[in-house]
Design a protein around this motif. Sequence first.
Motif, PDB file in Angstrom:
ATOM      1  N   TRP A 222       2.246  -2.730 -62.231  1.00 14.07           N
ATOM      2  CA  TRP A 222       3.097  -1.775 -62.927  1.00 14.07           C
ATOM      3  C   TRP A 222       4.552  -1.798 -62.451  1.00 14.07           C
ATOM      4  CZ3 TRP A 222       2.875   0.465 -67.411  1.00 14.07           C
ATOM      5  CH2 TRP A 222       1.640   0.673 -68.011  1.00 14.07           C
ATOM      6  N   ILE A 223       4.780  -1.918 -61.148  1.00  7.62           N
ATOM      7  CA  ILE A 223       6.159  -1.940 -60.649  1.00  7.62           C
ATOM      8  C   ILE A 223       6.893  -3.191 -61.151  1.00  7.62           C
ATOM      9  CG2 ILE A 223       7.631  -2.050 -58.612  1.00  7.62           C
ATOM     10  CD1 ILE A 223       6.472   0.695 -59.166  1.00  7.62           C
ATOM     11  N   PRO A 224       6.297  -4.409 -61.032  1.00 12.56           N
ATOM     12  CA  PRO A 224       6.962  -5.561 -61.663  1.00 12.56           C
ATOM     13  C   PRO A 224       7.194  -5.353 -63.164  1.00 12.56           C
ATOM     14  CG  PRO A 224       5.226  -6.316 -60.200  1.00 12.56           C
ATOM     15  CD  PRO A 224       5.091  -4.823 -60.271  1.00 12.56           C
ATOM     16  N   GLY A 225       6.231  -4.710 -63.830  1.00 18.63           N
ATOM     17  CA  GLY A 225       6.400  -4.450 -65.254  1.00 18.63           C
ATOM     18  C   GLY A 225       7.575  -3.540 -65.541  1.00 18.63           C
ATOM     19  N   ILE A 329      10.341 -12.141 -61.652  1.00 19.04           N
ATOM     20  CA  ILE A 329       9.264 -11.162 -61.805  1.00 19.04           C
ATOM     21  C   ILE A 329       8.004 -11.823 -62.375  1.00 19.04           C
ATOM     22  CG2 ILE A 329       8.540  -9.136 -63.136  1.00 19.04           C
ATOM     23  CD1 ILE A 329      10.209  -8.496 -60.674  1.00 19.04           C
ATOM     24  N   PHE A 330       8.152 -12.739 -63.329  1.00 18.20           N
ATOM     25  CA  PHE A 330       6.991 -13.448 -63.871  1.00 18.20           C
ATOM     26  C   PHE A 330       6.330 -14.301 -62.780  1.00 18.20           C
ATOM     27  CE2 PHE A 330       8.269 -13.573 -68.661  1.00 18.20           C
ATOM     28  CZ  PHE A 330       8.010 -12.218 -68.739  1.00 18.20           C
ATOM     29  N   SER A 331       7.124 -15.013 -61.993  1.00 17.89           N
ATOM     30  CA  SER A 331       6.574 -15.811 -60.913  1.00 17.89           C
ATOM     31  C   SER A 331       5.887 -14.914 -59.888  1.00 17.89           C
ATOM     32  CB  SER A 331       7.696 -16.618 -60.244  1.00 17.89           C
ATOM     33  OG  SER A 331       7.197 -17.396 -59.177  1.00 17.89           O
ATOM     34  N   HIS A 332       6.489 -13.770 -59.586  1.00 17.32           N
ATOM     35  CA  HIS A 332       5.916 -12.794 -58.653  1.00 17.32           C
ATOM     36  C   HIS A 332       4.570 -12.286 -59.172  1.00 17.32           C
ATOM     37  CE1 HIS A 332       6.059  -9.710 -55.536  1.00 17.32           C
ATOM     38  NE2 HIS A 332       5.855  -8.777 -56.432  1.00 17.32           N
ATOM     39  N   ALA A 333       4.507 -11.968 -60.461  1.00 15.62           N
ATOM     40  CA  ALA A 333       3.250 -11.482 -61.055  1.00 15.62           C
ATOM     41  C   ALA A 333       2.173 -12.560 -61.016  1.00 15.62           C
ATOM     42  CB  ALA A 333       3.489 -11.029 -62.493  1.00 15.62           C
ATOM     43  N   ALA A 334       2.548 -13.805 -61.287  1.00 12.10           N
ATOM     44  CA  ALA A 334       1.575 -14.901 -61.246  1.00 12.10           C
ATOM     45  C   ALA A 334       1.039 -15.108 -59.837  1.00 12.10           C
ATOM     46  CB  ALA A 334       2.211 -16.190 -61.764  1.00 12.10           C
ATOM     47  N   PRO A 341      -2.910 -16.558 -64.234  1.00 12.23           N
ATOM     48  CA  PRO A 341      -1.475 -16.291 -64.392  1.00 12.23           C
ATOM     49  C   PRO A 341      -1.084 -15.867 -65.799  1.00 12.23           C
ATOM     50  CG  PRO A 341      -1.890 -18.656 -64.257  1.00 12.23           C
ATOM     51  CD  PRO A 341      -3.184 -17.965 -63.920  1.00 12.23           C
ATOM     52  N   GLY A 342      -1.773 -16.424 -66.816  1.00 11.03           N
ATOM     53  CA  GLY A 342      -1.427 -16.073 -68.199  1.00 11.03           C
ATOM     54  C   GLY A 342      -1.584 -14.591 -68.489  1.00 11.03           C
ATOM     55  N   PRO A 343      -2.761 -14.002 -68.242  1.00 13.18           N
ATOM     56  CA  PRO A 343      -2.909 -12.565 -68.462  1.00 13.18           C
ATOM     57  C   PRO A 343      -1.985 -11.727 -67.590  1.00 13.18           C
ATOM     58  CG  PRO A 343      -5.053 -13.623 -68.430  1.00 13.18           C
ATOM     59  CD  PRO A 343      -4.052 -14.674 -68.022  1.00 13.18           C
ATOM     60  N   ALA A 344      -1.701 -12.158 -66.351  1.00 16.56           N
ATOM     61  CA  ALA A 344      -0.784 -11.399 -65.495  1.00 16.56           C
ATOM     62  C   ALA A 344       0.619 -11.377 -66.093  1.00 16.56           C
ATOM     63  CB  ALA A 344      -0.754 -12.007 -64.087  1.00 16.56           C
ATOM     64  N   ILE A 345       1.086 -12.538 -66.551  1.00 17.00           N
ATOM     65  CA  ILE A 345       2.405 -12.597 -67.184  1.00 17.00           C
ATOM     66  C   ILE A 345       2.420 -11.771 -68.458  1.00 17.00           C
ATOM     67  CG2 ILE A 345       4.026 -14.145 -68.362  1.00 17.00           C
ATOM     68  CD1 ILE A 345       3.199 -16.303 -66.321  1.00 17.00           C
ATOM     69  N   ALA A 346       1.350 -11.845 -69.235  1.00 11.31           N
ATOM     70  CA  ALA A 346       1.273 -11.074 -70.479  1.00 11.31           C
ATOM     71  C   ALA A 346       1.298  -9.574 -70.198  1.00 11.31           C
ATOM     72  CB  ALA A 346       0.014 -11.445 -71.247  1.00 11.31           C
ATOM     73  N   ALA A 347       0.600  -9.152 -69.138  1.00 13.73           N
ATOM     74  CA  ALA A 347       0.549  -7.733 -68.814  1.00 13.73           C
ATOM     75  C   ALA A 347       1.926  -7.212 -68.411  1.00 13.73           C
ATOM     76  CB  ALA A 347      -0.458  -7.488 -67.695  1.00 13.73           C
ATOM     77  N   VAL A 348       2.638  -7.964 -67.575  1.00 11.00           N
ATOM     78  CA  VAL A 348       3.992  -7.575 -67.195  1.00 11.00           C
ATOM     79  C   VAL A 348       4.922  -7.631 -68.408  1.00 11.00           C
ATOM     80  CG1 VAL A 348       5.988  -8.261 -65.801  1.00 11.00           C
ATOM     81  CG2 VAL A 348       3.716  -8.215 -64.783  1.00 11.00           C
ATOM     82  N   SER A 349       4.723  -8.644 -69.254  1.00  9.27           N
ATOM     83  CA  SER A 349       5.528  -8.758 -70.468  1.00  9.27           C
ATOM     84  C   SER A 349       5.317  -7.569 -71.397  1.00  9.27           C
ATOM     85  CB  SER A 349       5.183 -10.044 -71.226  1.00  9.27           C
ATOM     86  OG  SER A 349       5.521 -11.177 -70.482  1.00  9.27           O
ATOM     87  N   ALA A 350       4.072  -7.078 -71.462  1.00  7.92           N
ATOM     88  CA  ALA A 350       3.778  -5.954 -72.353  1.00  7.92           C
ATOM     89  C   ALA A 350       4.610  -4.741 -71.997  1.00  7.92           C
ATOM     90  CB  ALA A 350       2.287  -5.607 -72.282  1.00  7.92           C
TER      91      ALA A 350
END
Length: 396
Positions: A222-225, A329-334, A341-350
């Motif tokens: 959530w914080i990266p998001g 932030i995307f690299s951090h989430a991955a 990594p795909g769902p993590a990036i998608a979740a932060v992207s959302a």
Amino acid sequence: MRVAVCTMFFITGAAFAAWAARVPAIQDRLGLSEGQLAVALVGLSSGAFLGLPLVGGLVARYGSRPVLFTGMTVYLAALPGLAFAPSLPMLTMTLALFACGNTAIDVAMNTQGVLVERAYGRNILGGFHAVFSLGGIVGAVASGLAASAGVGTGPHFVVTALVLYAAAAVATTALIPDRPGRAQESDRRTQDSDLLTQESDRRAEDAEDPAPLFALPSAGLWIPGLVAFCALMGEGVMNDWGAVYLHDVTGASPGAAGAGFALFSAGMVVGRLSADRIRARTGTVRFTLGCALVAALGAVVSISVPTTGGGLAGYTLLGLGMAAVIPVIFSHAAQLRPERPGPAIAAVSAVGYAGFLAGPPIIGGIAEAVDLRAAMLVLPALMAAMALLSLRLRRG
């Protein structure tokens, strides 16, 4: 494979810059007020929200390569439609389609970028985003030249879409053919015998619980998001209102308004090219904090000095400051979710793209009620919030 991923980032940036730099021309052609333009931009929000939670699951199940090419097809097919939309409702619907394609591209190409980054064994995602901004420069400069030469948005967007789609079709053949989640885990088991038992457990869990289609942030994301929310809301405001601000508030010509977006993109390129090296030395927290402060300075300059020169200087600083927040932030989430990594990036992207897509309509509503210069005060407020949130990121 690195060149292919770079090509996809370049194409995406060039196509979006073509739209962003010629928003004033489309606004004038349809005779839209700032409030009506804000209504049209709701199409971007609705289109992205339809796709964002879904794309991460599609990437996890089917791989990023087919999702990326499908998204690119939709994205570039919608671009000429923006120029020929005969009314506000049609423009809004076409923007929704444009956003759906962009959403699929964004998650899938960042997933490809993370896969290439892992293969290289070092941070390189910032460089891919620099190529996106380079595409933005090329697209904005081409748009400015087209506007200065009196070329209509219709011919301009048709030629742009055809050229970029041909390049995308070639690049797709060289993308990493990543397999769905369970196959990826099988590959990792073969490559790393030390994790054999853990991977076997994950395989058993996946057999009972396949990758979900809808990806929303877990507690750690959530914080990266929210950092992404602030950065992307600022970027969305610049994309859709930057040229309009220069044209309407500072009195810039159509060509100079397009140059403003080009300078914003130039700042993005410089920031993203240096991001990976600086982040390796400072860490994610201090790097993101510094980015927020530079972007805040650019926002203050562009608003407090309402001239074309002040706007151009401020836009350059804004681009430099906001440049690398999203790739970092995307690299951090991955890294927080290395197994998917795909769902993590998608979740932060959302979370992040909620800001990207809600920001422009919010600016339009404030501008309609007060004026555009006052509405742009949202930018320094966003950068202050991003600075505070960056202090809550996990250190890395």
